[in-house]
Design a protein around this motif. Sequence first.
Motif, PDB file in Angstrom:
ATOM      1  N   ILE A  37     -25.683  30.802  18.890  1.00 15.36           N
ATOM      2  CA  ILE A  37     -24.825  30.100  17.934  1.00 15.36           C
ATOM      3  C   ILE A  37     -23.567  29.590  18.625  1.00 15.36           C
ATOM      4  N   ILE A  38     -22.985  30.421  19.509  1.00 10.58           N
ATOM      5  CA  ILE A  38     -21.796  29.999  20.262  1.00 10.58           C
ATOM      6  C   ILE A  38     -22.134  28.753  21.084  1.00 10.58           C
ATOM      7  N   GLY A  39     -23.278  28.793  21.756  1.00  8.44           N
ATOM      8  CA  GLY A  39     -23.688  27.671  22.580  1.00  8.44           C
ATOM      9  C   GLY A  39     -23.839  26.391  21.773  1.00  8.44           C
ATOM     10  N   LEU A  40     -24.476  26.487  20.619  1.00  7.84           N
ATOM     11  CA  LEU A  40     -24.668  25.300  19.782  1.00  7.84           C
ATOM     12  C   LEU A  40     -23.338  24.777  19.254  1.00  7.84           C
ATOM     13  N   ALA A  41     -22.434  25.689  18.887  1.00  7.84           N
ATOM     14  CA  ALA A  41     -21.119  25.275  18.397  1.00  7.84           C
ATOM     15  C   ALA A  41     -20.326  24.567  19.494  1.00  7.84           C
ATOM     16  N   VAL A  42     -20.398  25.103  20.707  1.00  6.48           N
ATOM     17  CA  VAL A  42     -19.717  24.477  21.846  1.00  6.48           C
ATOM     18  C   VAL A  42     -20.312  23.098  22.113  1.00  6.48           C
ATOM     19  N   ALA A  43     -21.634  22.962  21.985  1.00  3.49           N
ATOM     20  CA  ALA A  43     -22.289  21.673  22.187  1.00  3.49           C
ATOM     21  C   ALA A  43     -21.805  20.646  21.172  1.00  3.49           C
ATOM     22  N   VAL A  44     -21.643  21.064  19.921  1.00  4.00           N
ATOM     23  CA  VAL A  44     -21.127  20.165  18.882  1.00  4.00           C
ATOM     24  C   VAL A  44     -19.697  19.731  19.209  1.00  4.00           C
ATOM     25  N   LEU A  45     -18.892  20.671  19.706  1.00  2.00           N
ATOM     26  CA  LEU A  45     -17.529  20.336  20.126  1.00  2.00           C
ATOM     27  C   LEU A  45     -17.564  19.286  21.236  1.00  2.00           C
ATOM     28  N   GLY A  46     -18.478  19.446  22.181  1.00  2.00           N
ATOM     29  CA  GLY A  46     -18.611  18.480  23.270  1.00  2.00           C
ATOM     30  C   GLY A  46     -18.981  17.097  22.763  1.00  2.00           C
ATOM     31  N   ILE A  47     -19.894  17.046  21.780  1.00  2.00           N
ATOM     32  CA  ILE A  47     -20.283  15.758  21.191  1.00  2.00           C
ATOM     33  C   ILE A  47     -19.077  15.096  20.532  1.00  2.00           C
ATOM     34  N   GLN A  48     -18.288  15.893  19.810  1.00  2.00           N
ATOM     35  CA  GLN A  48     -17.089  15.373  19.146  1.00  2.00           C
ATOM     36  C   GLN A  48     -16.112  14.793  20.166  1.00  2.00           C
ATOM     37  N   MET A  49     -15.928  15.492  21.285  1.00  2.00           N
ATOM     38  CA  MET A  49     -15.043  15.006  22.343  1.00  2.00           C
ATOM     39  C   MET A  49     -15.592  13.725  22.967  1.00  2.00           C
ATOM     40  N   GLY A  50     -16.907  13.684  23.164  1.00  2.00           N
ATOM     41  CA  GLY A  50     -17.527  12.529  23.782  1.00  2.00           C
ATOM     42  C   GLY A  50     -17.383  11.263  22.963  1.00  2.00           C
ATOM     43  N   MET A  51     -17.247  11.415  21.646  1.00  2.00           N
ATOM     44  CA  MET A  51     -17.127  10.259  20.767  1.00  2.00           C
ATOM     45  C   MET A  51     -15.750   9.595  20.853  1.00  2.00           C
ATOM     46  N   GLU A  52     -14.813  10.204  21.578  1.00  2.00           N
ATOM     47  CA  GLU A  52     -13.462   9.640  21.675  1.00  2.00           C
ATOM     48  C   GLU A  52     -13.375   8.459  22.630  1.00  2.00           C
ATOM     49  N   THR A  53     -14.427   8.192  23.390  1.00  2.00           N
ATOM     50  CA  THR A  53     -14.396   7.089  24.341  1.00  2.00           C
ATOM     51  C   THR A  53     -14.318   5.732  23.645  1.00  2.00           C
ATOM     52  N   THR A  54     -13.644   4.807  24.291  1.00  2.00           N
ATOM     53  CA  THR A  54     -13.622   3.421  23.814  1.00  2.00           C
ATOM     54  C   THR A  54     -14.462   2.528  24.727  1.00  2.00           C
ATOM     55  N   ASN A  55     -14.959   3.103  25.818  1.00  2.00           N
ATOM     56  CA  ASN A  55     -15.780   2.364  26.775  1.00  2.00           C
ATOM     57  C   ASN A  55     -16.765   3.338  27.404  1.00  2.00           C
ATOM     58  N   PHE A  56     -17.944   3.447  26.801  1.00  2.00           N
ATOM     59  CA  PHE A  56     -18.902   4.459  27.240  1.00  2.00           C
ATOM     60  C   PHE A  56     -19.417   4.206  28.650  1.00  2.00           C
ATOM     61  N   ILE A  57     -19.273   2.949  29.121  1.00  2.00           N
ATOM     62  CA  ILE A  57     -19.695   2.634  30.484  1.00  2.00           C
ATOM     63  C   ILE A  57     -18.894   3.459  31.493  1.00  2.00           C
ATOM     64  N   ILE A  58     -17.596   3.657  31.198  1.00  2.00           N
ATOM     65  CA  ILE A  58     -16.742   4.468  32.074  1.00  2.00           C
ATOM     66  C   ILE A  58     -17.287   5.891  32.152  1.00  2.00           C
ATOM     67  N   VAL A  59     -17.687   6.413  31.003  1.00  2.00           N
ATOM     68  CA  VAL A  59     -18.219   7.778  30.943  1.00  2.00           C
ATOM     69  C   VAL A  59     -19.506   7.890  31.767  1.00  2.00           C
ATOM     70  N   ILE A  60     -20.422   6.945  31.577  1.00  2.00           N
ATOM     71  CA  ILE A  60     -21.695   6.985  32.296  1.00  2.00           C
ATOM     72  C   ILE A  60     -21.491   6.873  33.805  1.00  2.00           C
ATOM     73  N   ILE A  61     -20.682   5.875  34.215  1.00  2.00           N
ATOM     74  CA  ILE A  61     -20.424   5.676  35.649  1.00  2.00           C
ATOM     75  C   ILE A  61     -19.799   6.925  36.257  1.00  2.00           C
ATOM     76  N   SER A  62     -18.825   7.482  35.557  1.00  2.00           N
ATOM     77  CA  SER A  62     -18.113   8.656  36.076  1.00  2.00           C
ATOM     78  C   SER A  62     -19.045   9.857  36.218  1.00  2.00           C
ATOM     79  N   LEU A  63     -19.888  10.069  35.219  1.00  2.00           N
ATOM     80  CA  LEU A  63     -20.794  11.215  35.258  1.00  2.00           C
ATOM     81  C   LEU A  63     -21.859  11.055  36.339  1.00  2.00           C
ATOM     82  N   VAL A  64     -22.409   9.851  36.475  1.00  2.00           N
ATOM     83  CA  VAL A  64     -23.468   9.636  37.468  1.00  2.00           C
ATOM     84  C   VAL A  64     -22.920   9.779  38.889  1.00  2.00           C
TER      85      VAL A  64
END
Length: 235
Positions: A37-64
Amino acid sequence: MVLLGSIINALLIIIGSSIGRILKGIPEKMKTTVLSIIGLAVAVLGIQMGMETTNFIIVIISLVIGAVIGEWLDLDMQLFRFGQWIETKIGKQTSESSIAEGFINATLFFVIGSMAILGALDSGIRNDHSVLITKGIIDGFTAIVLASTLGIGVMLAAIPVFLYQGTITLLAGVISKYIPEAALNLFIQEMTATGGVMIMAIGLNIAGLTKIRVANLLPGIVVVGIVVVFIFLFQ
């Protein structure tokens, strides 16, 4: 004291972890369910944080790019070996998560995110520690839950948290002087989104659904900064 916020944050992690260790005697079956349950809750928090981007290309490039660099340096293994070294000094746990596992997951969770950077900058520039104290309270409660399932390694995460935030605090004057506010805001926004993907991966790992080497993604945070610089230089 300019480092007061970082000190309080680290202390609250230690206090929370200590309370969590007192609560460690829960049945194994219940511990497994709680950890999922902790893991799933943390994953949801991560999704919420990920939605703050205004340019997802930056996120993809940075992660890759960050993943390529991280895999080349094998940061996950380096961090794991450090955790194992601590394990040999403190004594190996039995019938529970290893010190290395708790240390890695907690360190990544507490360090990744905008509050660490924003709070450290506030401490260094304005001597305002409210953000880091608030983060410390959140980290403390989180540490209670994590330490009750992941072990004493969670407590050791207070050390890198203090060093990371303390360094940013001490360099805050230089950062604010040479980096435009708009660039800093964009970096924090995209760094939060990029970190959110990492937080989601941590959550899925904790839940036992994946085995993503999250530490190898950490160079992505640096790549975000480089991309933001390029955007402001060539726009």
